[in-house]
Design a protein around this motif. Structure first.
Motif, PDB file in Angstrom:
ATOM      1  N   VAL A  12       0.861  -1.184   0.000  1.00 21.16           N
ATOM      2  CA  VAL A  12       0.000   0.000   0.000  1.00 21.16           C
ATOM      3  C   VAL A  12       0.898   1.234   0.000  1.00 21.16           C
ATOM      4  N   ILE A  13       0.880   1.950  -1.113  1.00 24.76           N
ATOM      5  CA  ILE A  13       1.794   3.076  -1.306  1.00 24.76           C
ATOM      6  C   ILE A  13       1.103   4.377  -0.916  1.00 24.76           C
ATOM      7  N   PHE A  14       1.689   5.092   0.026  1.00 25.48           N
ATOM      8  CA  PHE A  14       1.184   6.388   0.464  1.00 25.48           C
ATOM      9  C   PHE A  14       1.987   7.475  -0.246  1.00 25.48           C
ATOM     10  N   THR A  15       1.340   8.218  -1.138  1.00 26.47           N
ATOM     11  CA  THR A  15       2.061   9.222  -1.938  1.00 26.47           C
ATOM     12  C   THR A  15       1.940  10.634  -1.369  1.00 26.47           C
ATOM     13  N   GLU A  22      -1.645   6.615  11.925  1.00 27.09           N
ATOM     14  CA  GLU A  22      -2.875   5.842  12.092  1.00 27.09           C
ATOM     15  C   GLU A  22      -3.198   4.974  10.882  1.00 27.09           C
ATOM     16  N   ALA A  23      -3.153   5.555   9.684  1.00 19.14           N
ATOM     17  CA  ALA A  23      -3.490   4.789   8.478  1.00 19.14           C
ATOM     18  C   ALA A  23      -2.441   3.713   8.199  1.00 19.14           C
ATOM     19  N   VAL A  24      -1.177   4.007   8.474  1.00 19.70           N
ATOM     20  CA  VAL A  24      -0.109   3.021   8.301  1.00 19.70           C
ATOM     21  C   VAL A  24      -0.309   1.849   9.261  1.00 19.70           C
ATOM     22  N   ILE A  33       1.429  -4.207   3.536  1.00 19.65           N
ATOM     23  CA  ILE A  33       2.811  -3.745   3.674  1.00 19.65           C
ATOM     24  C   ILE A  33       2.845  -2.268   3.275  1.00 19.65           C
ATOM     25  N   PRO A  34       2.866  -1.352   4.238  1.00 19.27           N
ATOM     26  CA  PRO A  34       2.848   0.062   3.890  1.00 19.27           C
ATOM     27  C   PRO A  34       4.172   0.534   3.287  1.00 19.27           C
ATOM     28  N   VAL A  35       4.053   1.338   2.252  1.00 18.76           N
ATOM     29  CA  VAL A  35       5.218   1.971   1.632  1.00 18.76           C
ATOM     30  C   VAL A  35       4.984   3.483   1.719  1.00 18.76           C
TER      31      VAL A  35
END
Length: 253
Positions: A12-15, A22-24, A33-35
């Motif tokens: 899951v890519i956070f741009t 919280e979201a991570v 798997i947060p990116v």
């Protein structure tokens, strides 16, 4: 047997700019798997007349904030010039619950939030609680559109209090993650990040292999203008609701 979580092995890519974990944390809880690779950042704009502008805040009926970045830049100026937030005796309007939290965290009261966290809804609903002659000061970024300024009949002054800059070093990381993994979701929170992504990545590799997530209809419309299909957009425009909606989407696949 181990239960398979809805985001199991999903990158899951956070741009966008993250103001909290919280979201991570939610992504991890659902097996993802947060990116965290923001394509944009913001920085306060410092001017010689900042102190004078701060003192003039009291001459307005309303202060308007549409992002956490504008609140943080405003707070930095309050601290720099030793202005106690309690001395700001002016009504405050915001776009979004997170922006409201940022305002409250520095000791100020929020008097208006639109029902949908978007500037175009703000200009429709604000006249219900503000008279046309009430004077407003709008705190904005250098890339902000004229939706609020042009959409209200109130006298409005603008203070461009922060600027959005490109984070080039994260572009290659995002490209590599997408090219080397089959299960990728990507979250966009603003047109600014989309434009950078499309210019450096999206125009070459496309969007078809991605689960595309958007906060807000303006962000969705921007993505669609570049040919992307948005699969995930929550009714409430927050990052945590994006994760909730993404979990529901993946659960149906």
């Amino acid at each position: 047997m181990t239960k398979v979580l809805p985001l199991q092995d999903e990158l899951v890519i956070f741009t966008g700019i993250l103001r909290s974990s919280e979201a991570v944390d939610m992504t991890l809880q659902y097996g993802g798997i947060p990116v965290v690779a923001p394509l944009i950042a913001t920085q306060e704009i410092i001017s010689e007349d900042d102190e004078q502008k701060l003192l003039s805040c009291q001459t307005y009926d309303w202060l308007i904030f549409t992002s956490q970045s504008s609140v943080h830049a405003f707070h930095a100026k309050l601290m720099k010039y030793h202005v106690n937030p309690s001395s700001i005796n002016v009504k405050i309007a915001v776009v979004g619950s997170k922006t409201a939290c940022a305002v409250r965290s520095i000791g100020l009261k929020v008097h208006f939030i639109p029902s949908i966290f978007s500037a175009d809804v703000f200009v429709k609903e604000f006249p219900k609680i503000a008279t046309p002659n009430e004077k407003c000061l709008f705190f904005k970024g250098n890339l902000a559109k004229k939706t609020i300024t042009d959409g209200l009949v109130n006298p409005i002054d603008e203070w461009i209090i922060y600027e959005t800059i490109e984070v080039e070093e994260n572009q290659e990381q995002v490209r590599s993650v997408i090219e080397n993994n089959e299960k990728c979701s990507i979250i966009f929170t603003s047109p600014s990040a989309i434009e950078i992504f499309h210019k450096s990545i999206g125009s070459q590799i496309g969007y078809d292999e991605l689960t595309v997530c958007a906060i807000g209809h303006i962000t969705r419309d921007c993505l669609e203008s570049f040919g992307a299909t948005v699969q995930v957009m929550p009714d409430t425009y927050t990052l945590t609701e994006v994760i909730h909606t993404l979990v529901e989407w993946k659960g149906r696949e």
